[in-house]
Design an enzyme around this catalytic site. Structure first.
Site, PDB file in Angstrom:
ATOM      1  N   CYS A   1      83.929 -25.278  27.159  1.00  0.00           N
ATOM      2  CA  CYS A   1      84.967 -24.581  27.929  1.00  0.00           C
ATOM      3  C   CYS A   1      86.283 -24.413  27.168  1.00  0.00           C
ATOM      4  O   CYS A   1      86.381 -23.545  26.315  1.00  0.00           O
ATOM      5  CB  CYS A   1      85.162 -25.281  29.273  1.00  0.00           C
TER       6      CYS A   1
ATOM      7  N   GLU B   1      78.954 -26.119  32.161  1.00  0.00           N
ATOM      8  CA  GLU B   1      79.809 -27.306  32.062  1.00  0.00           C
ATOM      9  C   GLU B   1      79.696 -28.088  33.380  1.00  0.00           C
ATOM     10  O   GLU B   1      79.703 -27.502  34.451  1.00  0.00           O
ATOM     11  CB  GLU B   1      81.271 -26.878  31.839  1.00  0.00           C
TER      12      GLU B   1
ATOM     13  N   LYS C   1      83.787 -32.891  24.472  1.00  0.00           N
ATOM     14  CA  LYS C   1      84.840 -31.855  24.520  1.00  0.00           C
ATOM     15  C   LYS C   1      86.065 -32.311  23.724  1.00  0.00           C
ATOM     16  O   LYS C   1      86.628 -33.379  23.993  1.00  0.00           O
ATOM     17  CB  LYS C   1      85.197 -31.607  25.990  1.00  0.00           C
TER      18      LYS C   1
END
Ligand SMILES: NC(=O)CC(=O)C(=O)O
Length: 307
Positions: free
Chosen positions: A180, A65, A139
């Site tokens: 994440c 990330e 994300k």
């Protein structure tokens, strides 16, 4: 089973069987990169790690990330790139496209800050063996956390959340992508499994509080729940950085077993994925057959809405 009394939103389409994967065994590389404030260096450094991994036989490379920029709200606007603009507007994704094509490998390009109009996203690009951009995952779940005295971080100060799950058919299987904090949401992993994913990939940067608590636990949970492979890739730890990453990039197999992992220093983890293990584990322990769809169901809103 849908009954006459089931609410409309519970009448979900049946899960998609995982298609036969295009390869049964291949090597994956998790490039746990050191990240600095020098973007050009980060790009060149990532390229070298990818080339080294391909020389060792990796057909799929996963990056961390936010690998081209420090992980901070001050940095995201400064390092952000317009991935769709073309013409060199995104040196990070141009490098990934070029190296995927020249080495004939699939790259899950970790994530970078993306600029799209007046918005910023935390975005993962997937490149196929011909260097074409196959998918872009923004994300979905922004990382906002406040544990006084330990960690406070608000991605939502600068970033906008993505609006779509991302599953992509590559030369090395059907892969569901999360970034994440997306790993904390079991429904997303279940949704990818229900759409036939062989493998879930999460570039991530947990920290010194959430890392020891949740990093391995969540990867193993997503893998065991869904009986598939899960891979994560973190930046290497820089104890002097504003946000200190946990490291510990890991590959987990379909029984929730850790296949390969590392500590926090810069390194590349190379490991083999054997898709025949998915079928074996699903026949050893047939969770899909045992599931009580009469009592609870996952609603895939996109599939439901598309008819
Ligand atoms: N970068 C992140 O999203 C970090 C995260 O999810 C965490 O738990 O740490």
């Amino acid at each position: 089973m849908a009954s006459a009394f089931m609410p409309e939103q519970a009448r979900v389409p049946p899960a998609v069987q995982s298609p036969p994967p295009p390869v049964s065994k291949f090597k994956i590389a998790l490039c746990q990169l050191s990240v600095t404030a020098d973007k050009e260096r980060n790009i060149a450094h990532a390229r070298k790690a990818i080339v080294d991994a391909a020389e060792k036989g990796a057909q799929l490379v996963l990056l961390p990330e936010i690998w081209n920029s420090p992980y901070s709200n001050d940095s995201f606007p400064v390092y952000a790139e317009d991935i769709d603009a073309g013409g060199g507007a995104s040196p990070s994704s141009s490098m990934l496209a070029e190296v995927a094509r020249s080495l004939h490998i699939t790259i899950i390009g970790g994530s970078i800050p993306e600029r799209a109009g007046d918005r910023l996203y935390n975005t993962c690009c997937v490149f196929g063996t011909d260097g074409k951009l196959m998918a872009k995952h923004r994300k979905i779940h922004l990382f906002d956390i406040d544990i006084p005295g330990k960690i406070t971080f608000m991605e939502s100060k600068t970033l906008t959340a993505g609006e779509s799950p991302t599953i992509v058919d590559t030369d090395v299987g059907r892969i569901g992508i999360g970034i994440c904090h997306d790993i904390c949401f079991q429904e997303l992993g279940m949704l990818y499994a229900a759409r036939g994913a062989h493998f879930l990939c999460y570039p991530g940067a947990f920290n010194m509080t959430t890392g020891p608590l949740h990093w391995e636990l969540l990867q193993r949970a997503r893998a065991a729940d869904n009986q598939l492979y899960v891979a994560t890739c973190s930046p290497a730890r820089d104890a002097g950085a504003g946000y200190v990453a946990w490291g510990h990039s890991t590959l987990v197999g379909p029984f929730g077993e850790v296949i390969a992992t590392t500590e926090h220093e810069e390194t590349t983890v190379i490991a083999e994925i054997d898709y025949s293990l998915i079928e074996l584990r699903r026949s050893n322990l047939p969770l899909e057959k045992q599931r009580r769809g009469d009592l609870y169901q996952l609603v895939d809103v996109q599939r439901l809405n598309s008819g």
